[in-house]
Write a protein that holds these residues in place. Structure first.
Motif, PDB file in Angstrom:
ATOM      1  N   TYR A  95     -73.233 -21.471 -13.261  1.00  0.00           N
ATOM      2  CA  TYR A  95     -74.491 -21.512 -13.982  1.00  0.00           C
ATOM      3  C   TYR A  95     -75.218 -22.836 -13.745  1.00  0.00           C
ATOM      4  O   TYR A  95     -74.618 -23.911 -13.769  1.00  0.00           O
ATOM      5  CB  TYR A  95     -74.260 -21.352 -15.488  1.00  0.00           C
ATOM      6  N   ASP A 128     -83.146 -16.258 -14.265  1.00  0.00           N
ATOM      7  CA  ASP A 128     -83.829 -15.652 -15.393  1.00  0.00           C
ATOM      8  C   ASP A 128     -84.681 -16.709 -16.079  1.00  0.00           C
ATOM      9  O   ASP A 128     -84.459 -17.924 -15.903  1.00  0.00           O
ATOM     10  CB  ASP A 128     -82.831 -15.044 -16.376  1.00  0.00           C
ATOM     11  N   PHE A 155     -74.986 -32.582 -17.455  1.00  0.00           N
ATOM     12  CA  PHE A 155     -76.380 -32.857 -17.136  1.00  0.00           C
ATOM     13  C   PHE A 155     -76.528 -33.848 -15.999  1.00  0.00           C
ATOM     14  O   PHE A 155     -75.736 -34.778 -15.849  1.00  0.00           O
ATOM     15  CB  PHE A 155     -77.094 -33.416 -18.370  1.00  0.00           C
ATOM     16  N   TYR A 175     -79.134 -24.798 -14.816  1.00  0.00           N
ATOM     17  CA  TYR A 175     -80.234 -24.728 -15.775  1.00  0.00           C
ATOM     18  C   TYR A 175     -81.266 -25.798 -15.465  1.00  0.00           C
ATOM     19  O   TYR A 175     -80.916 -26.895 -15.029  1.00  0.00           O
ATOM     20  CB  TYR A 175     -79.728 -24.972 -17.202  1.00  0.00           C
ATOM     21  N   TYR A 224     -82.960 -20.520 -15.754  1.00  0.00           N
ATOM     22  CA  TYR A 224     -81.559 -20.741 -15.468  1.00  0.00           C
ATOM     23  C   TYR A 224     -81.092 -19.755 -14.402  1.00  0.00           C
ATOM     24  O   TYR A 224     -81.776 -18.771 -14.109  1.00  0.00           O
ATOM     25  CB  TYR A 224     -80.698 -20.637 -16.730  1.00  0.00           C
ATOM     26  N   GLU A 280     -67.608 -23.727 -21.899  1.00  0.00           N
ATOM     27  CA  GLU A 280     -69.047 -23.651 -21.653  1.00  0.00           C
ATOM     28  C   GLU A 280     -69.792 -24.932 -21.942  1.00  0.00           C
ATOM     29  O   GLU A 280     -70.931 -24.904 -22.368  1.00  0.00           O
ATOM     30  CB  GLU A 280     -69.664 -22.488 -22.431  1.00  0.00           C
ATOM     31  N   THR A 281     -69.144 -26.063 -21.780  1.00  0.00           N
ATOM     32  CA  THR A 281     -69.865 -27.326 -21.865  1.00  0.00           C
ATOM     33  C   THR A 281     -70.860 -27.400 -20.726  1.00  0.00           C
ATOM     34  O   THR A 281     -70.565 -26.978 -19.611  1.00  0.00           O
ATOM     35  CB  THR A 281     -68.886 -28.500 -21.758  1.00  0.00           C
ATOM     36  N   GLN A 282     -72.037 -27.930 -21.003  1.00  0.00           N
ATOM     37  CA  GLN A 282     -73.012 -28.143 -19.959  1.00  0.00           C
ATOM     38  C   GLN A 282     -72.991 -29.609 -19.541  1.00  0.00           C
ATOM     39  O   GLN A 282     -72.933 -30.507 -20.377  1.00  0.00           O
ATOM     40  CB  GLN A 282     -74.411 -27.743 -20.427  1.00  0.00           C
ATOM     41  N   GLY A 342     -69.345 -21.533 -17.120  1.00  0.00           N
ATOM     42  CA  GLY A 342     -69.434 -20.229 -17.749  1.00  0.00           C
ATOM     43  C   GLY A 342     -68.167 -19.777 -18.399  1.00  0.00           C
ATOM     44  O   GLY A 342     -68.059 -18.662 -18.891  1.00  0.00           O
TER      45      GLY A 342
END
Lengths: 112, 113
Positions: free
Chosen positions: B31, B56, B104, B33, B48, B100-102, B96
């Motif tokens: 993933y 999407d 940056f 974003y 994202y 599910e930590t993003q 994912g």
């Protein structure tokens, strides 16, 4: 629609104080909740992630709690240091394609 | 630190010109974003991607398009930049999985004159 609110918007404390940052959300149907730190002019760093089935997570001097029923999370910082000065952001994952809903953050200043 | 880079880091452009921002990751995360961050609005999701060529819209996608032709690269294009698109743009990635930590990137400061 999920909304995330963080109070206070800004906080200034003397070094060594224990402090609590608050995050509230309007819809309790969340997948997880995350706390991030952002230093001025920098990107975000993940601090703690609490799954919906958990009550709290700890990392060093940081402790985050989650109460889904009341729609609240707190980030507790023990023995604050000047290096903790930053903006702290709360984000809720509602489980919809991994998108996060963000609060506006609390700007923390820890004074020597 | 997760291997995420953004380029350029700073850009000044004029209204009406096209602008492309690049996000590159070395983590092989599925993933990716694009967010923008503005005072009083916090972070808002633009677009994202959940895989190569799979993208999407987010909550503020008007005026923006994205492309992902390779796992490691996610491009954000402002077709015709406007002053309202002056902002700091952040790229993030996640695997994912359950956590599910993003993670940056460092951000791109864009000024549209």
């Amino acid at each position: 629609k999920q909304e995330v609110t963080q109070i206070p918007a800004a906080l200034s404390v003397p070094e060594g104080e224990n402090l609590v940052l608050n995050c509230s959300f309007t819809d309790s149907a969340i997948y997880n909740l995350q706390w991030f730190r952002q230093d001025p002019g920098k990107g975000l760093t993940s601090l703690l992630l609490i799954q919906s089935s958990q009550r709290e997570q700890t990392s060093g001097r940081l402790n985050a709690s989650l109460d889904k029923s009341s729609g609240r999370s707190t980030l507790y910082i023990a023995a604050s240091q000047p290096g903790d000065s930053a903006t702290y952001l709360c984000a809720v994952n509602a489980g919809n394609n991994r998108k996060l809903i963000w609060g506006l953050g609390t700007s923390l200043a820890v004074n020597p | 630190d997760a291997g995420i880079t953004q380029s350029p880091r700073h850009k000044v452009t004029e209204t009406g010109t096209p602008v492309t921002l690049r996000c590159h990751q070395t983590e092989n995360h599925r993933y990716m974003y694009w967010y923008r961050q503005d005072p009083g609005h916090g972070l808002r999701l633009i677009h994202y991607s959940y895989g190569v060529k799979d993208t999407d819209k987010g909550e503020v996608s008007d005026g923006y398009s994205v492309s992902r032709s390779k796992t490691e690269d996610f491009l954000l294009t402002l077709e015709s930049a406007t002053s309202s698109q002056t902002s700091v743009y952040f790229c993030a990635i996640s695997d994912g999985g359950l956590q599910e930590t993003q993670y940056f990137g460092p951000g791109t400061r864009l000024l549209v004159l």
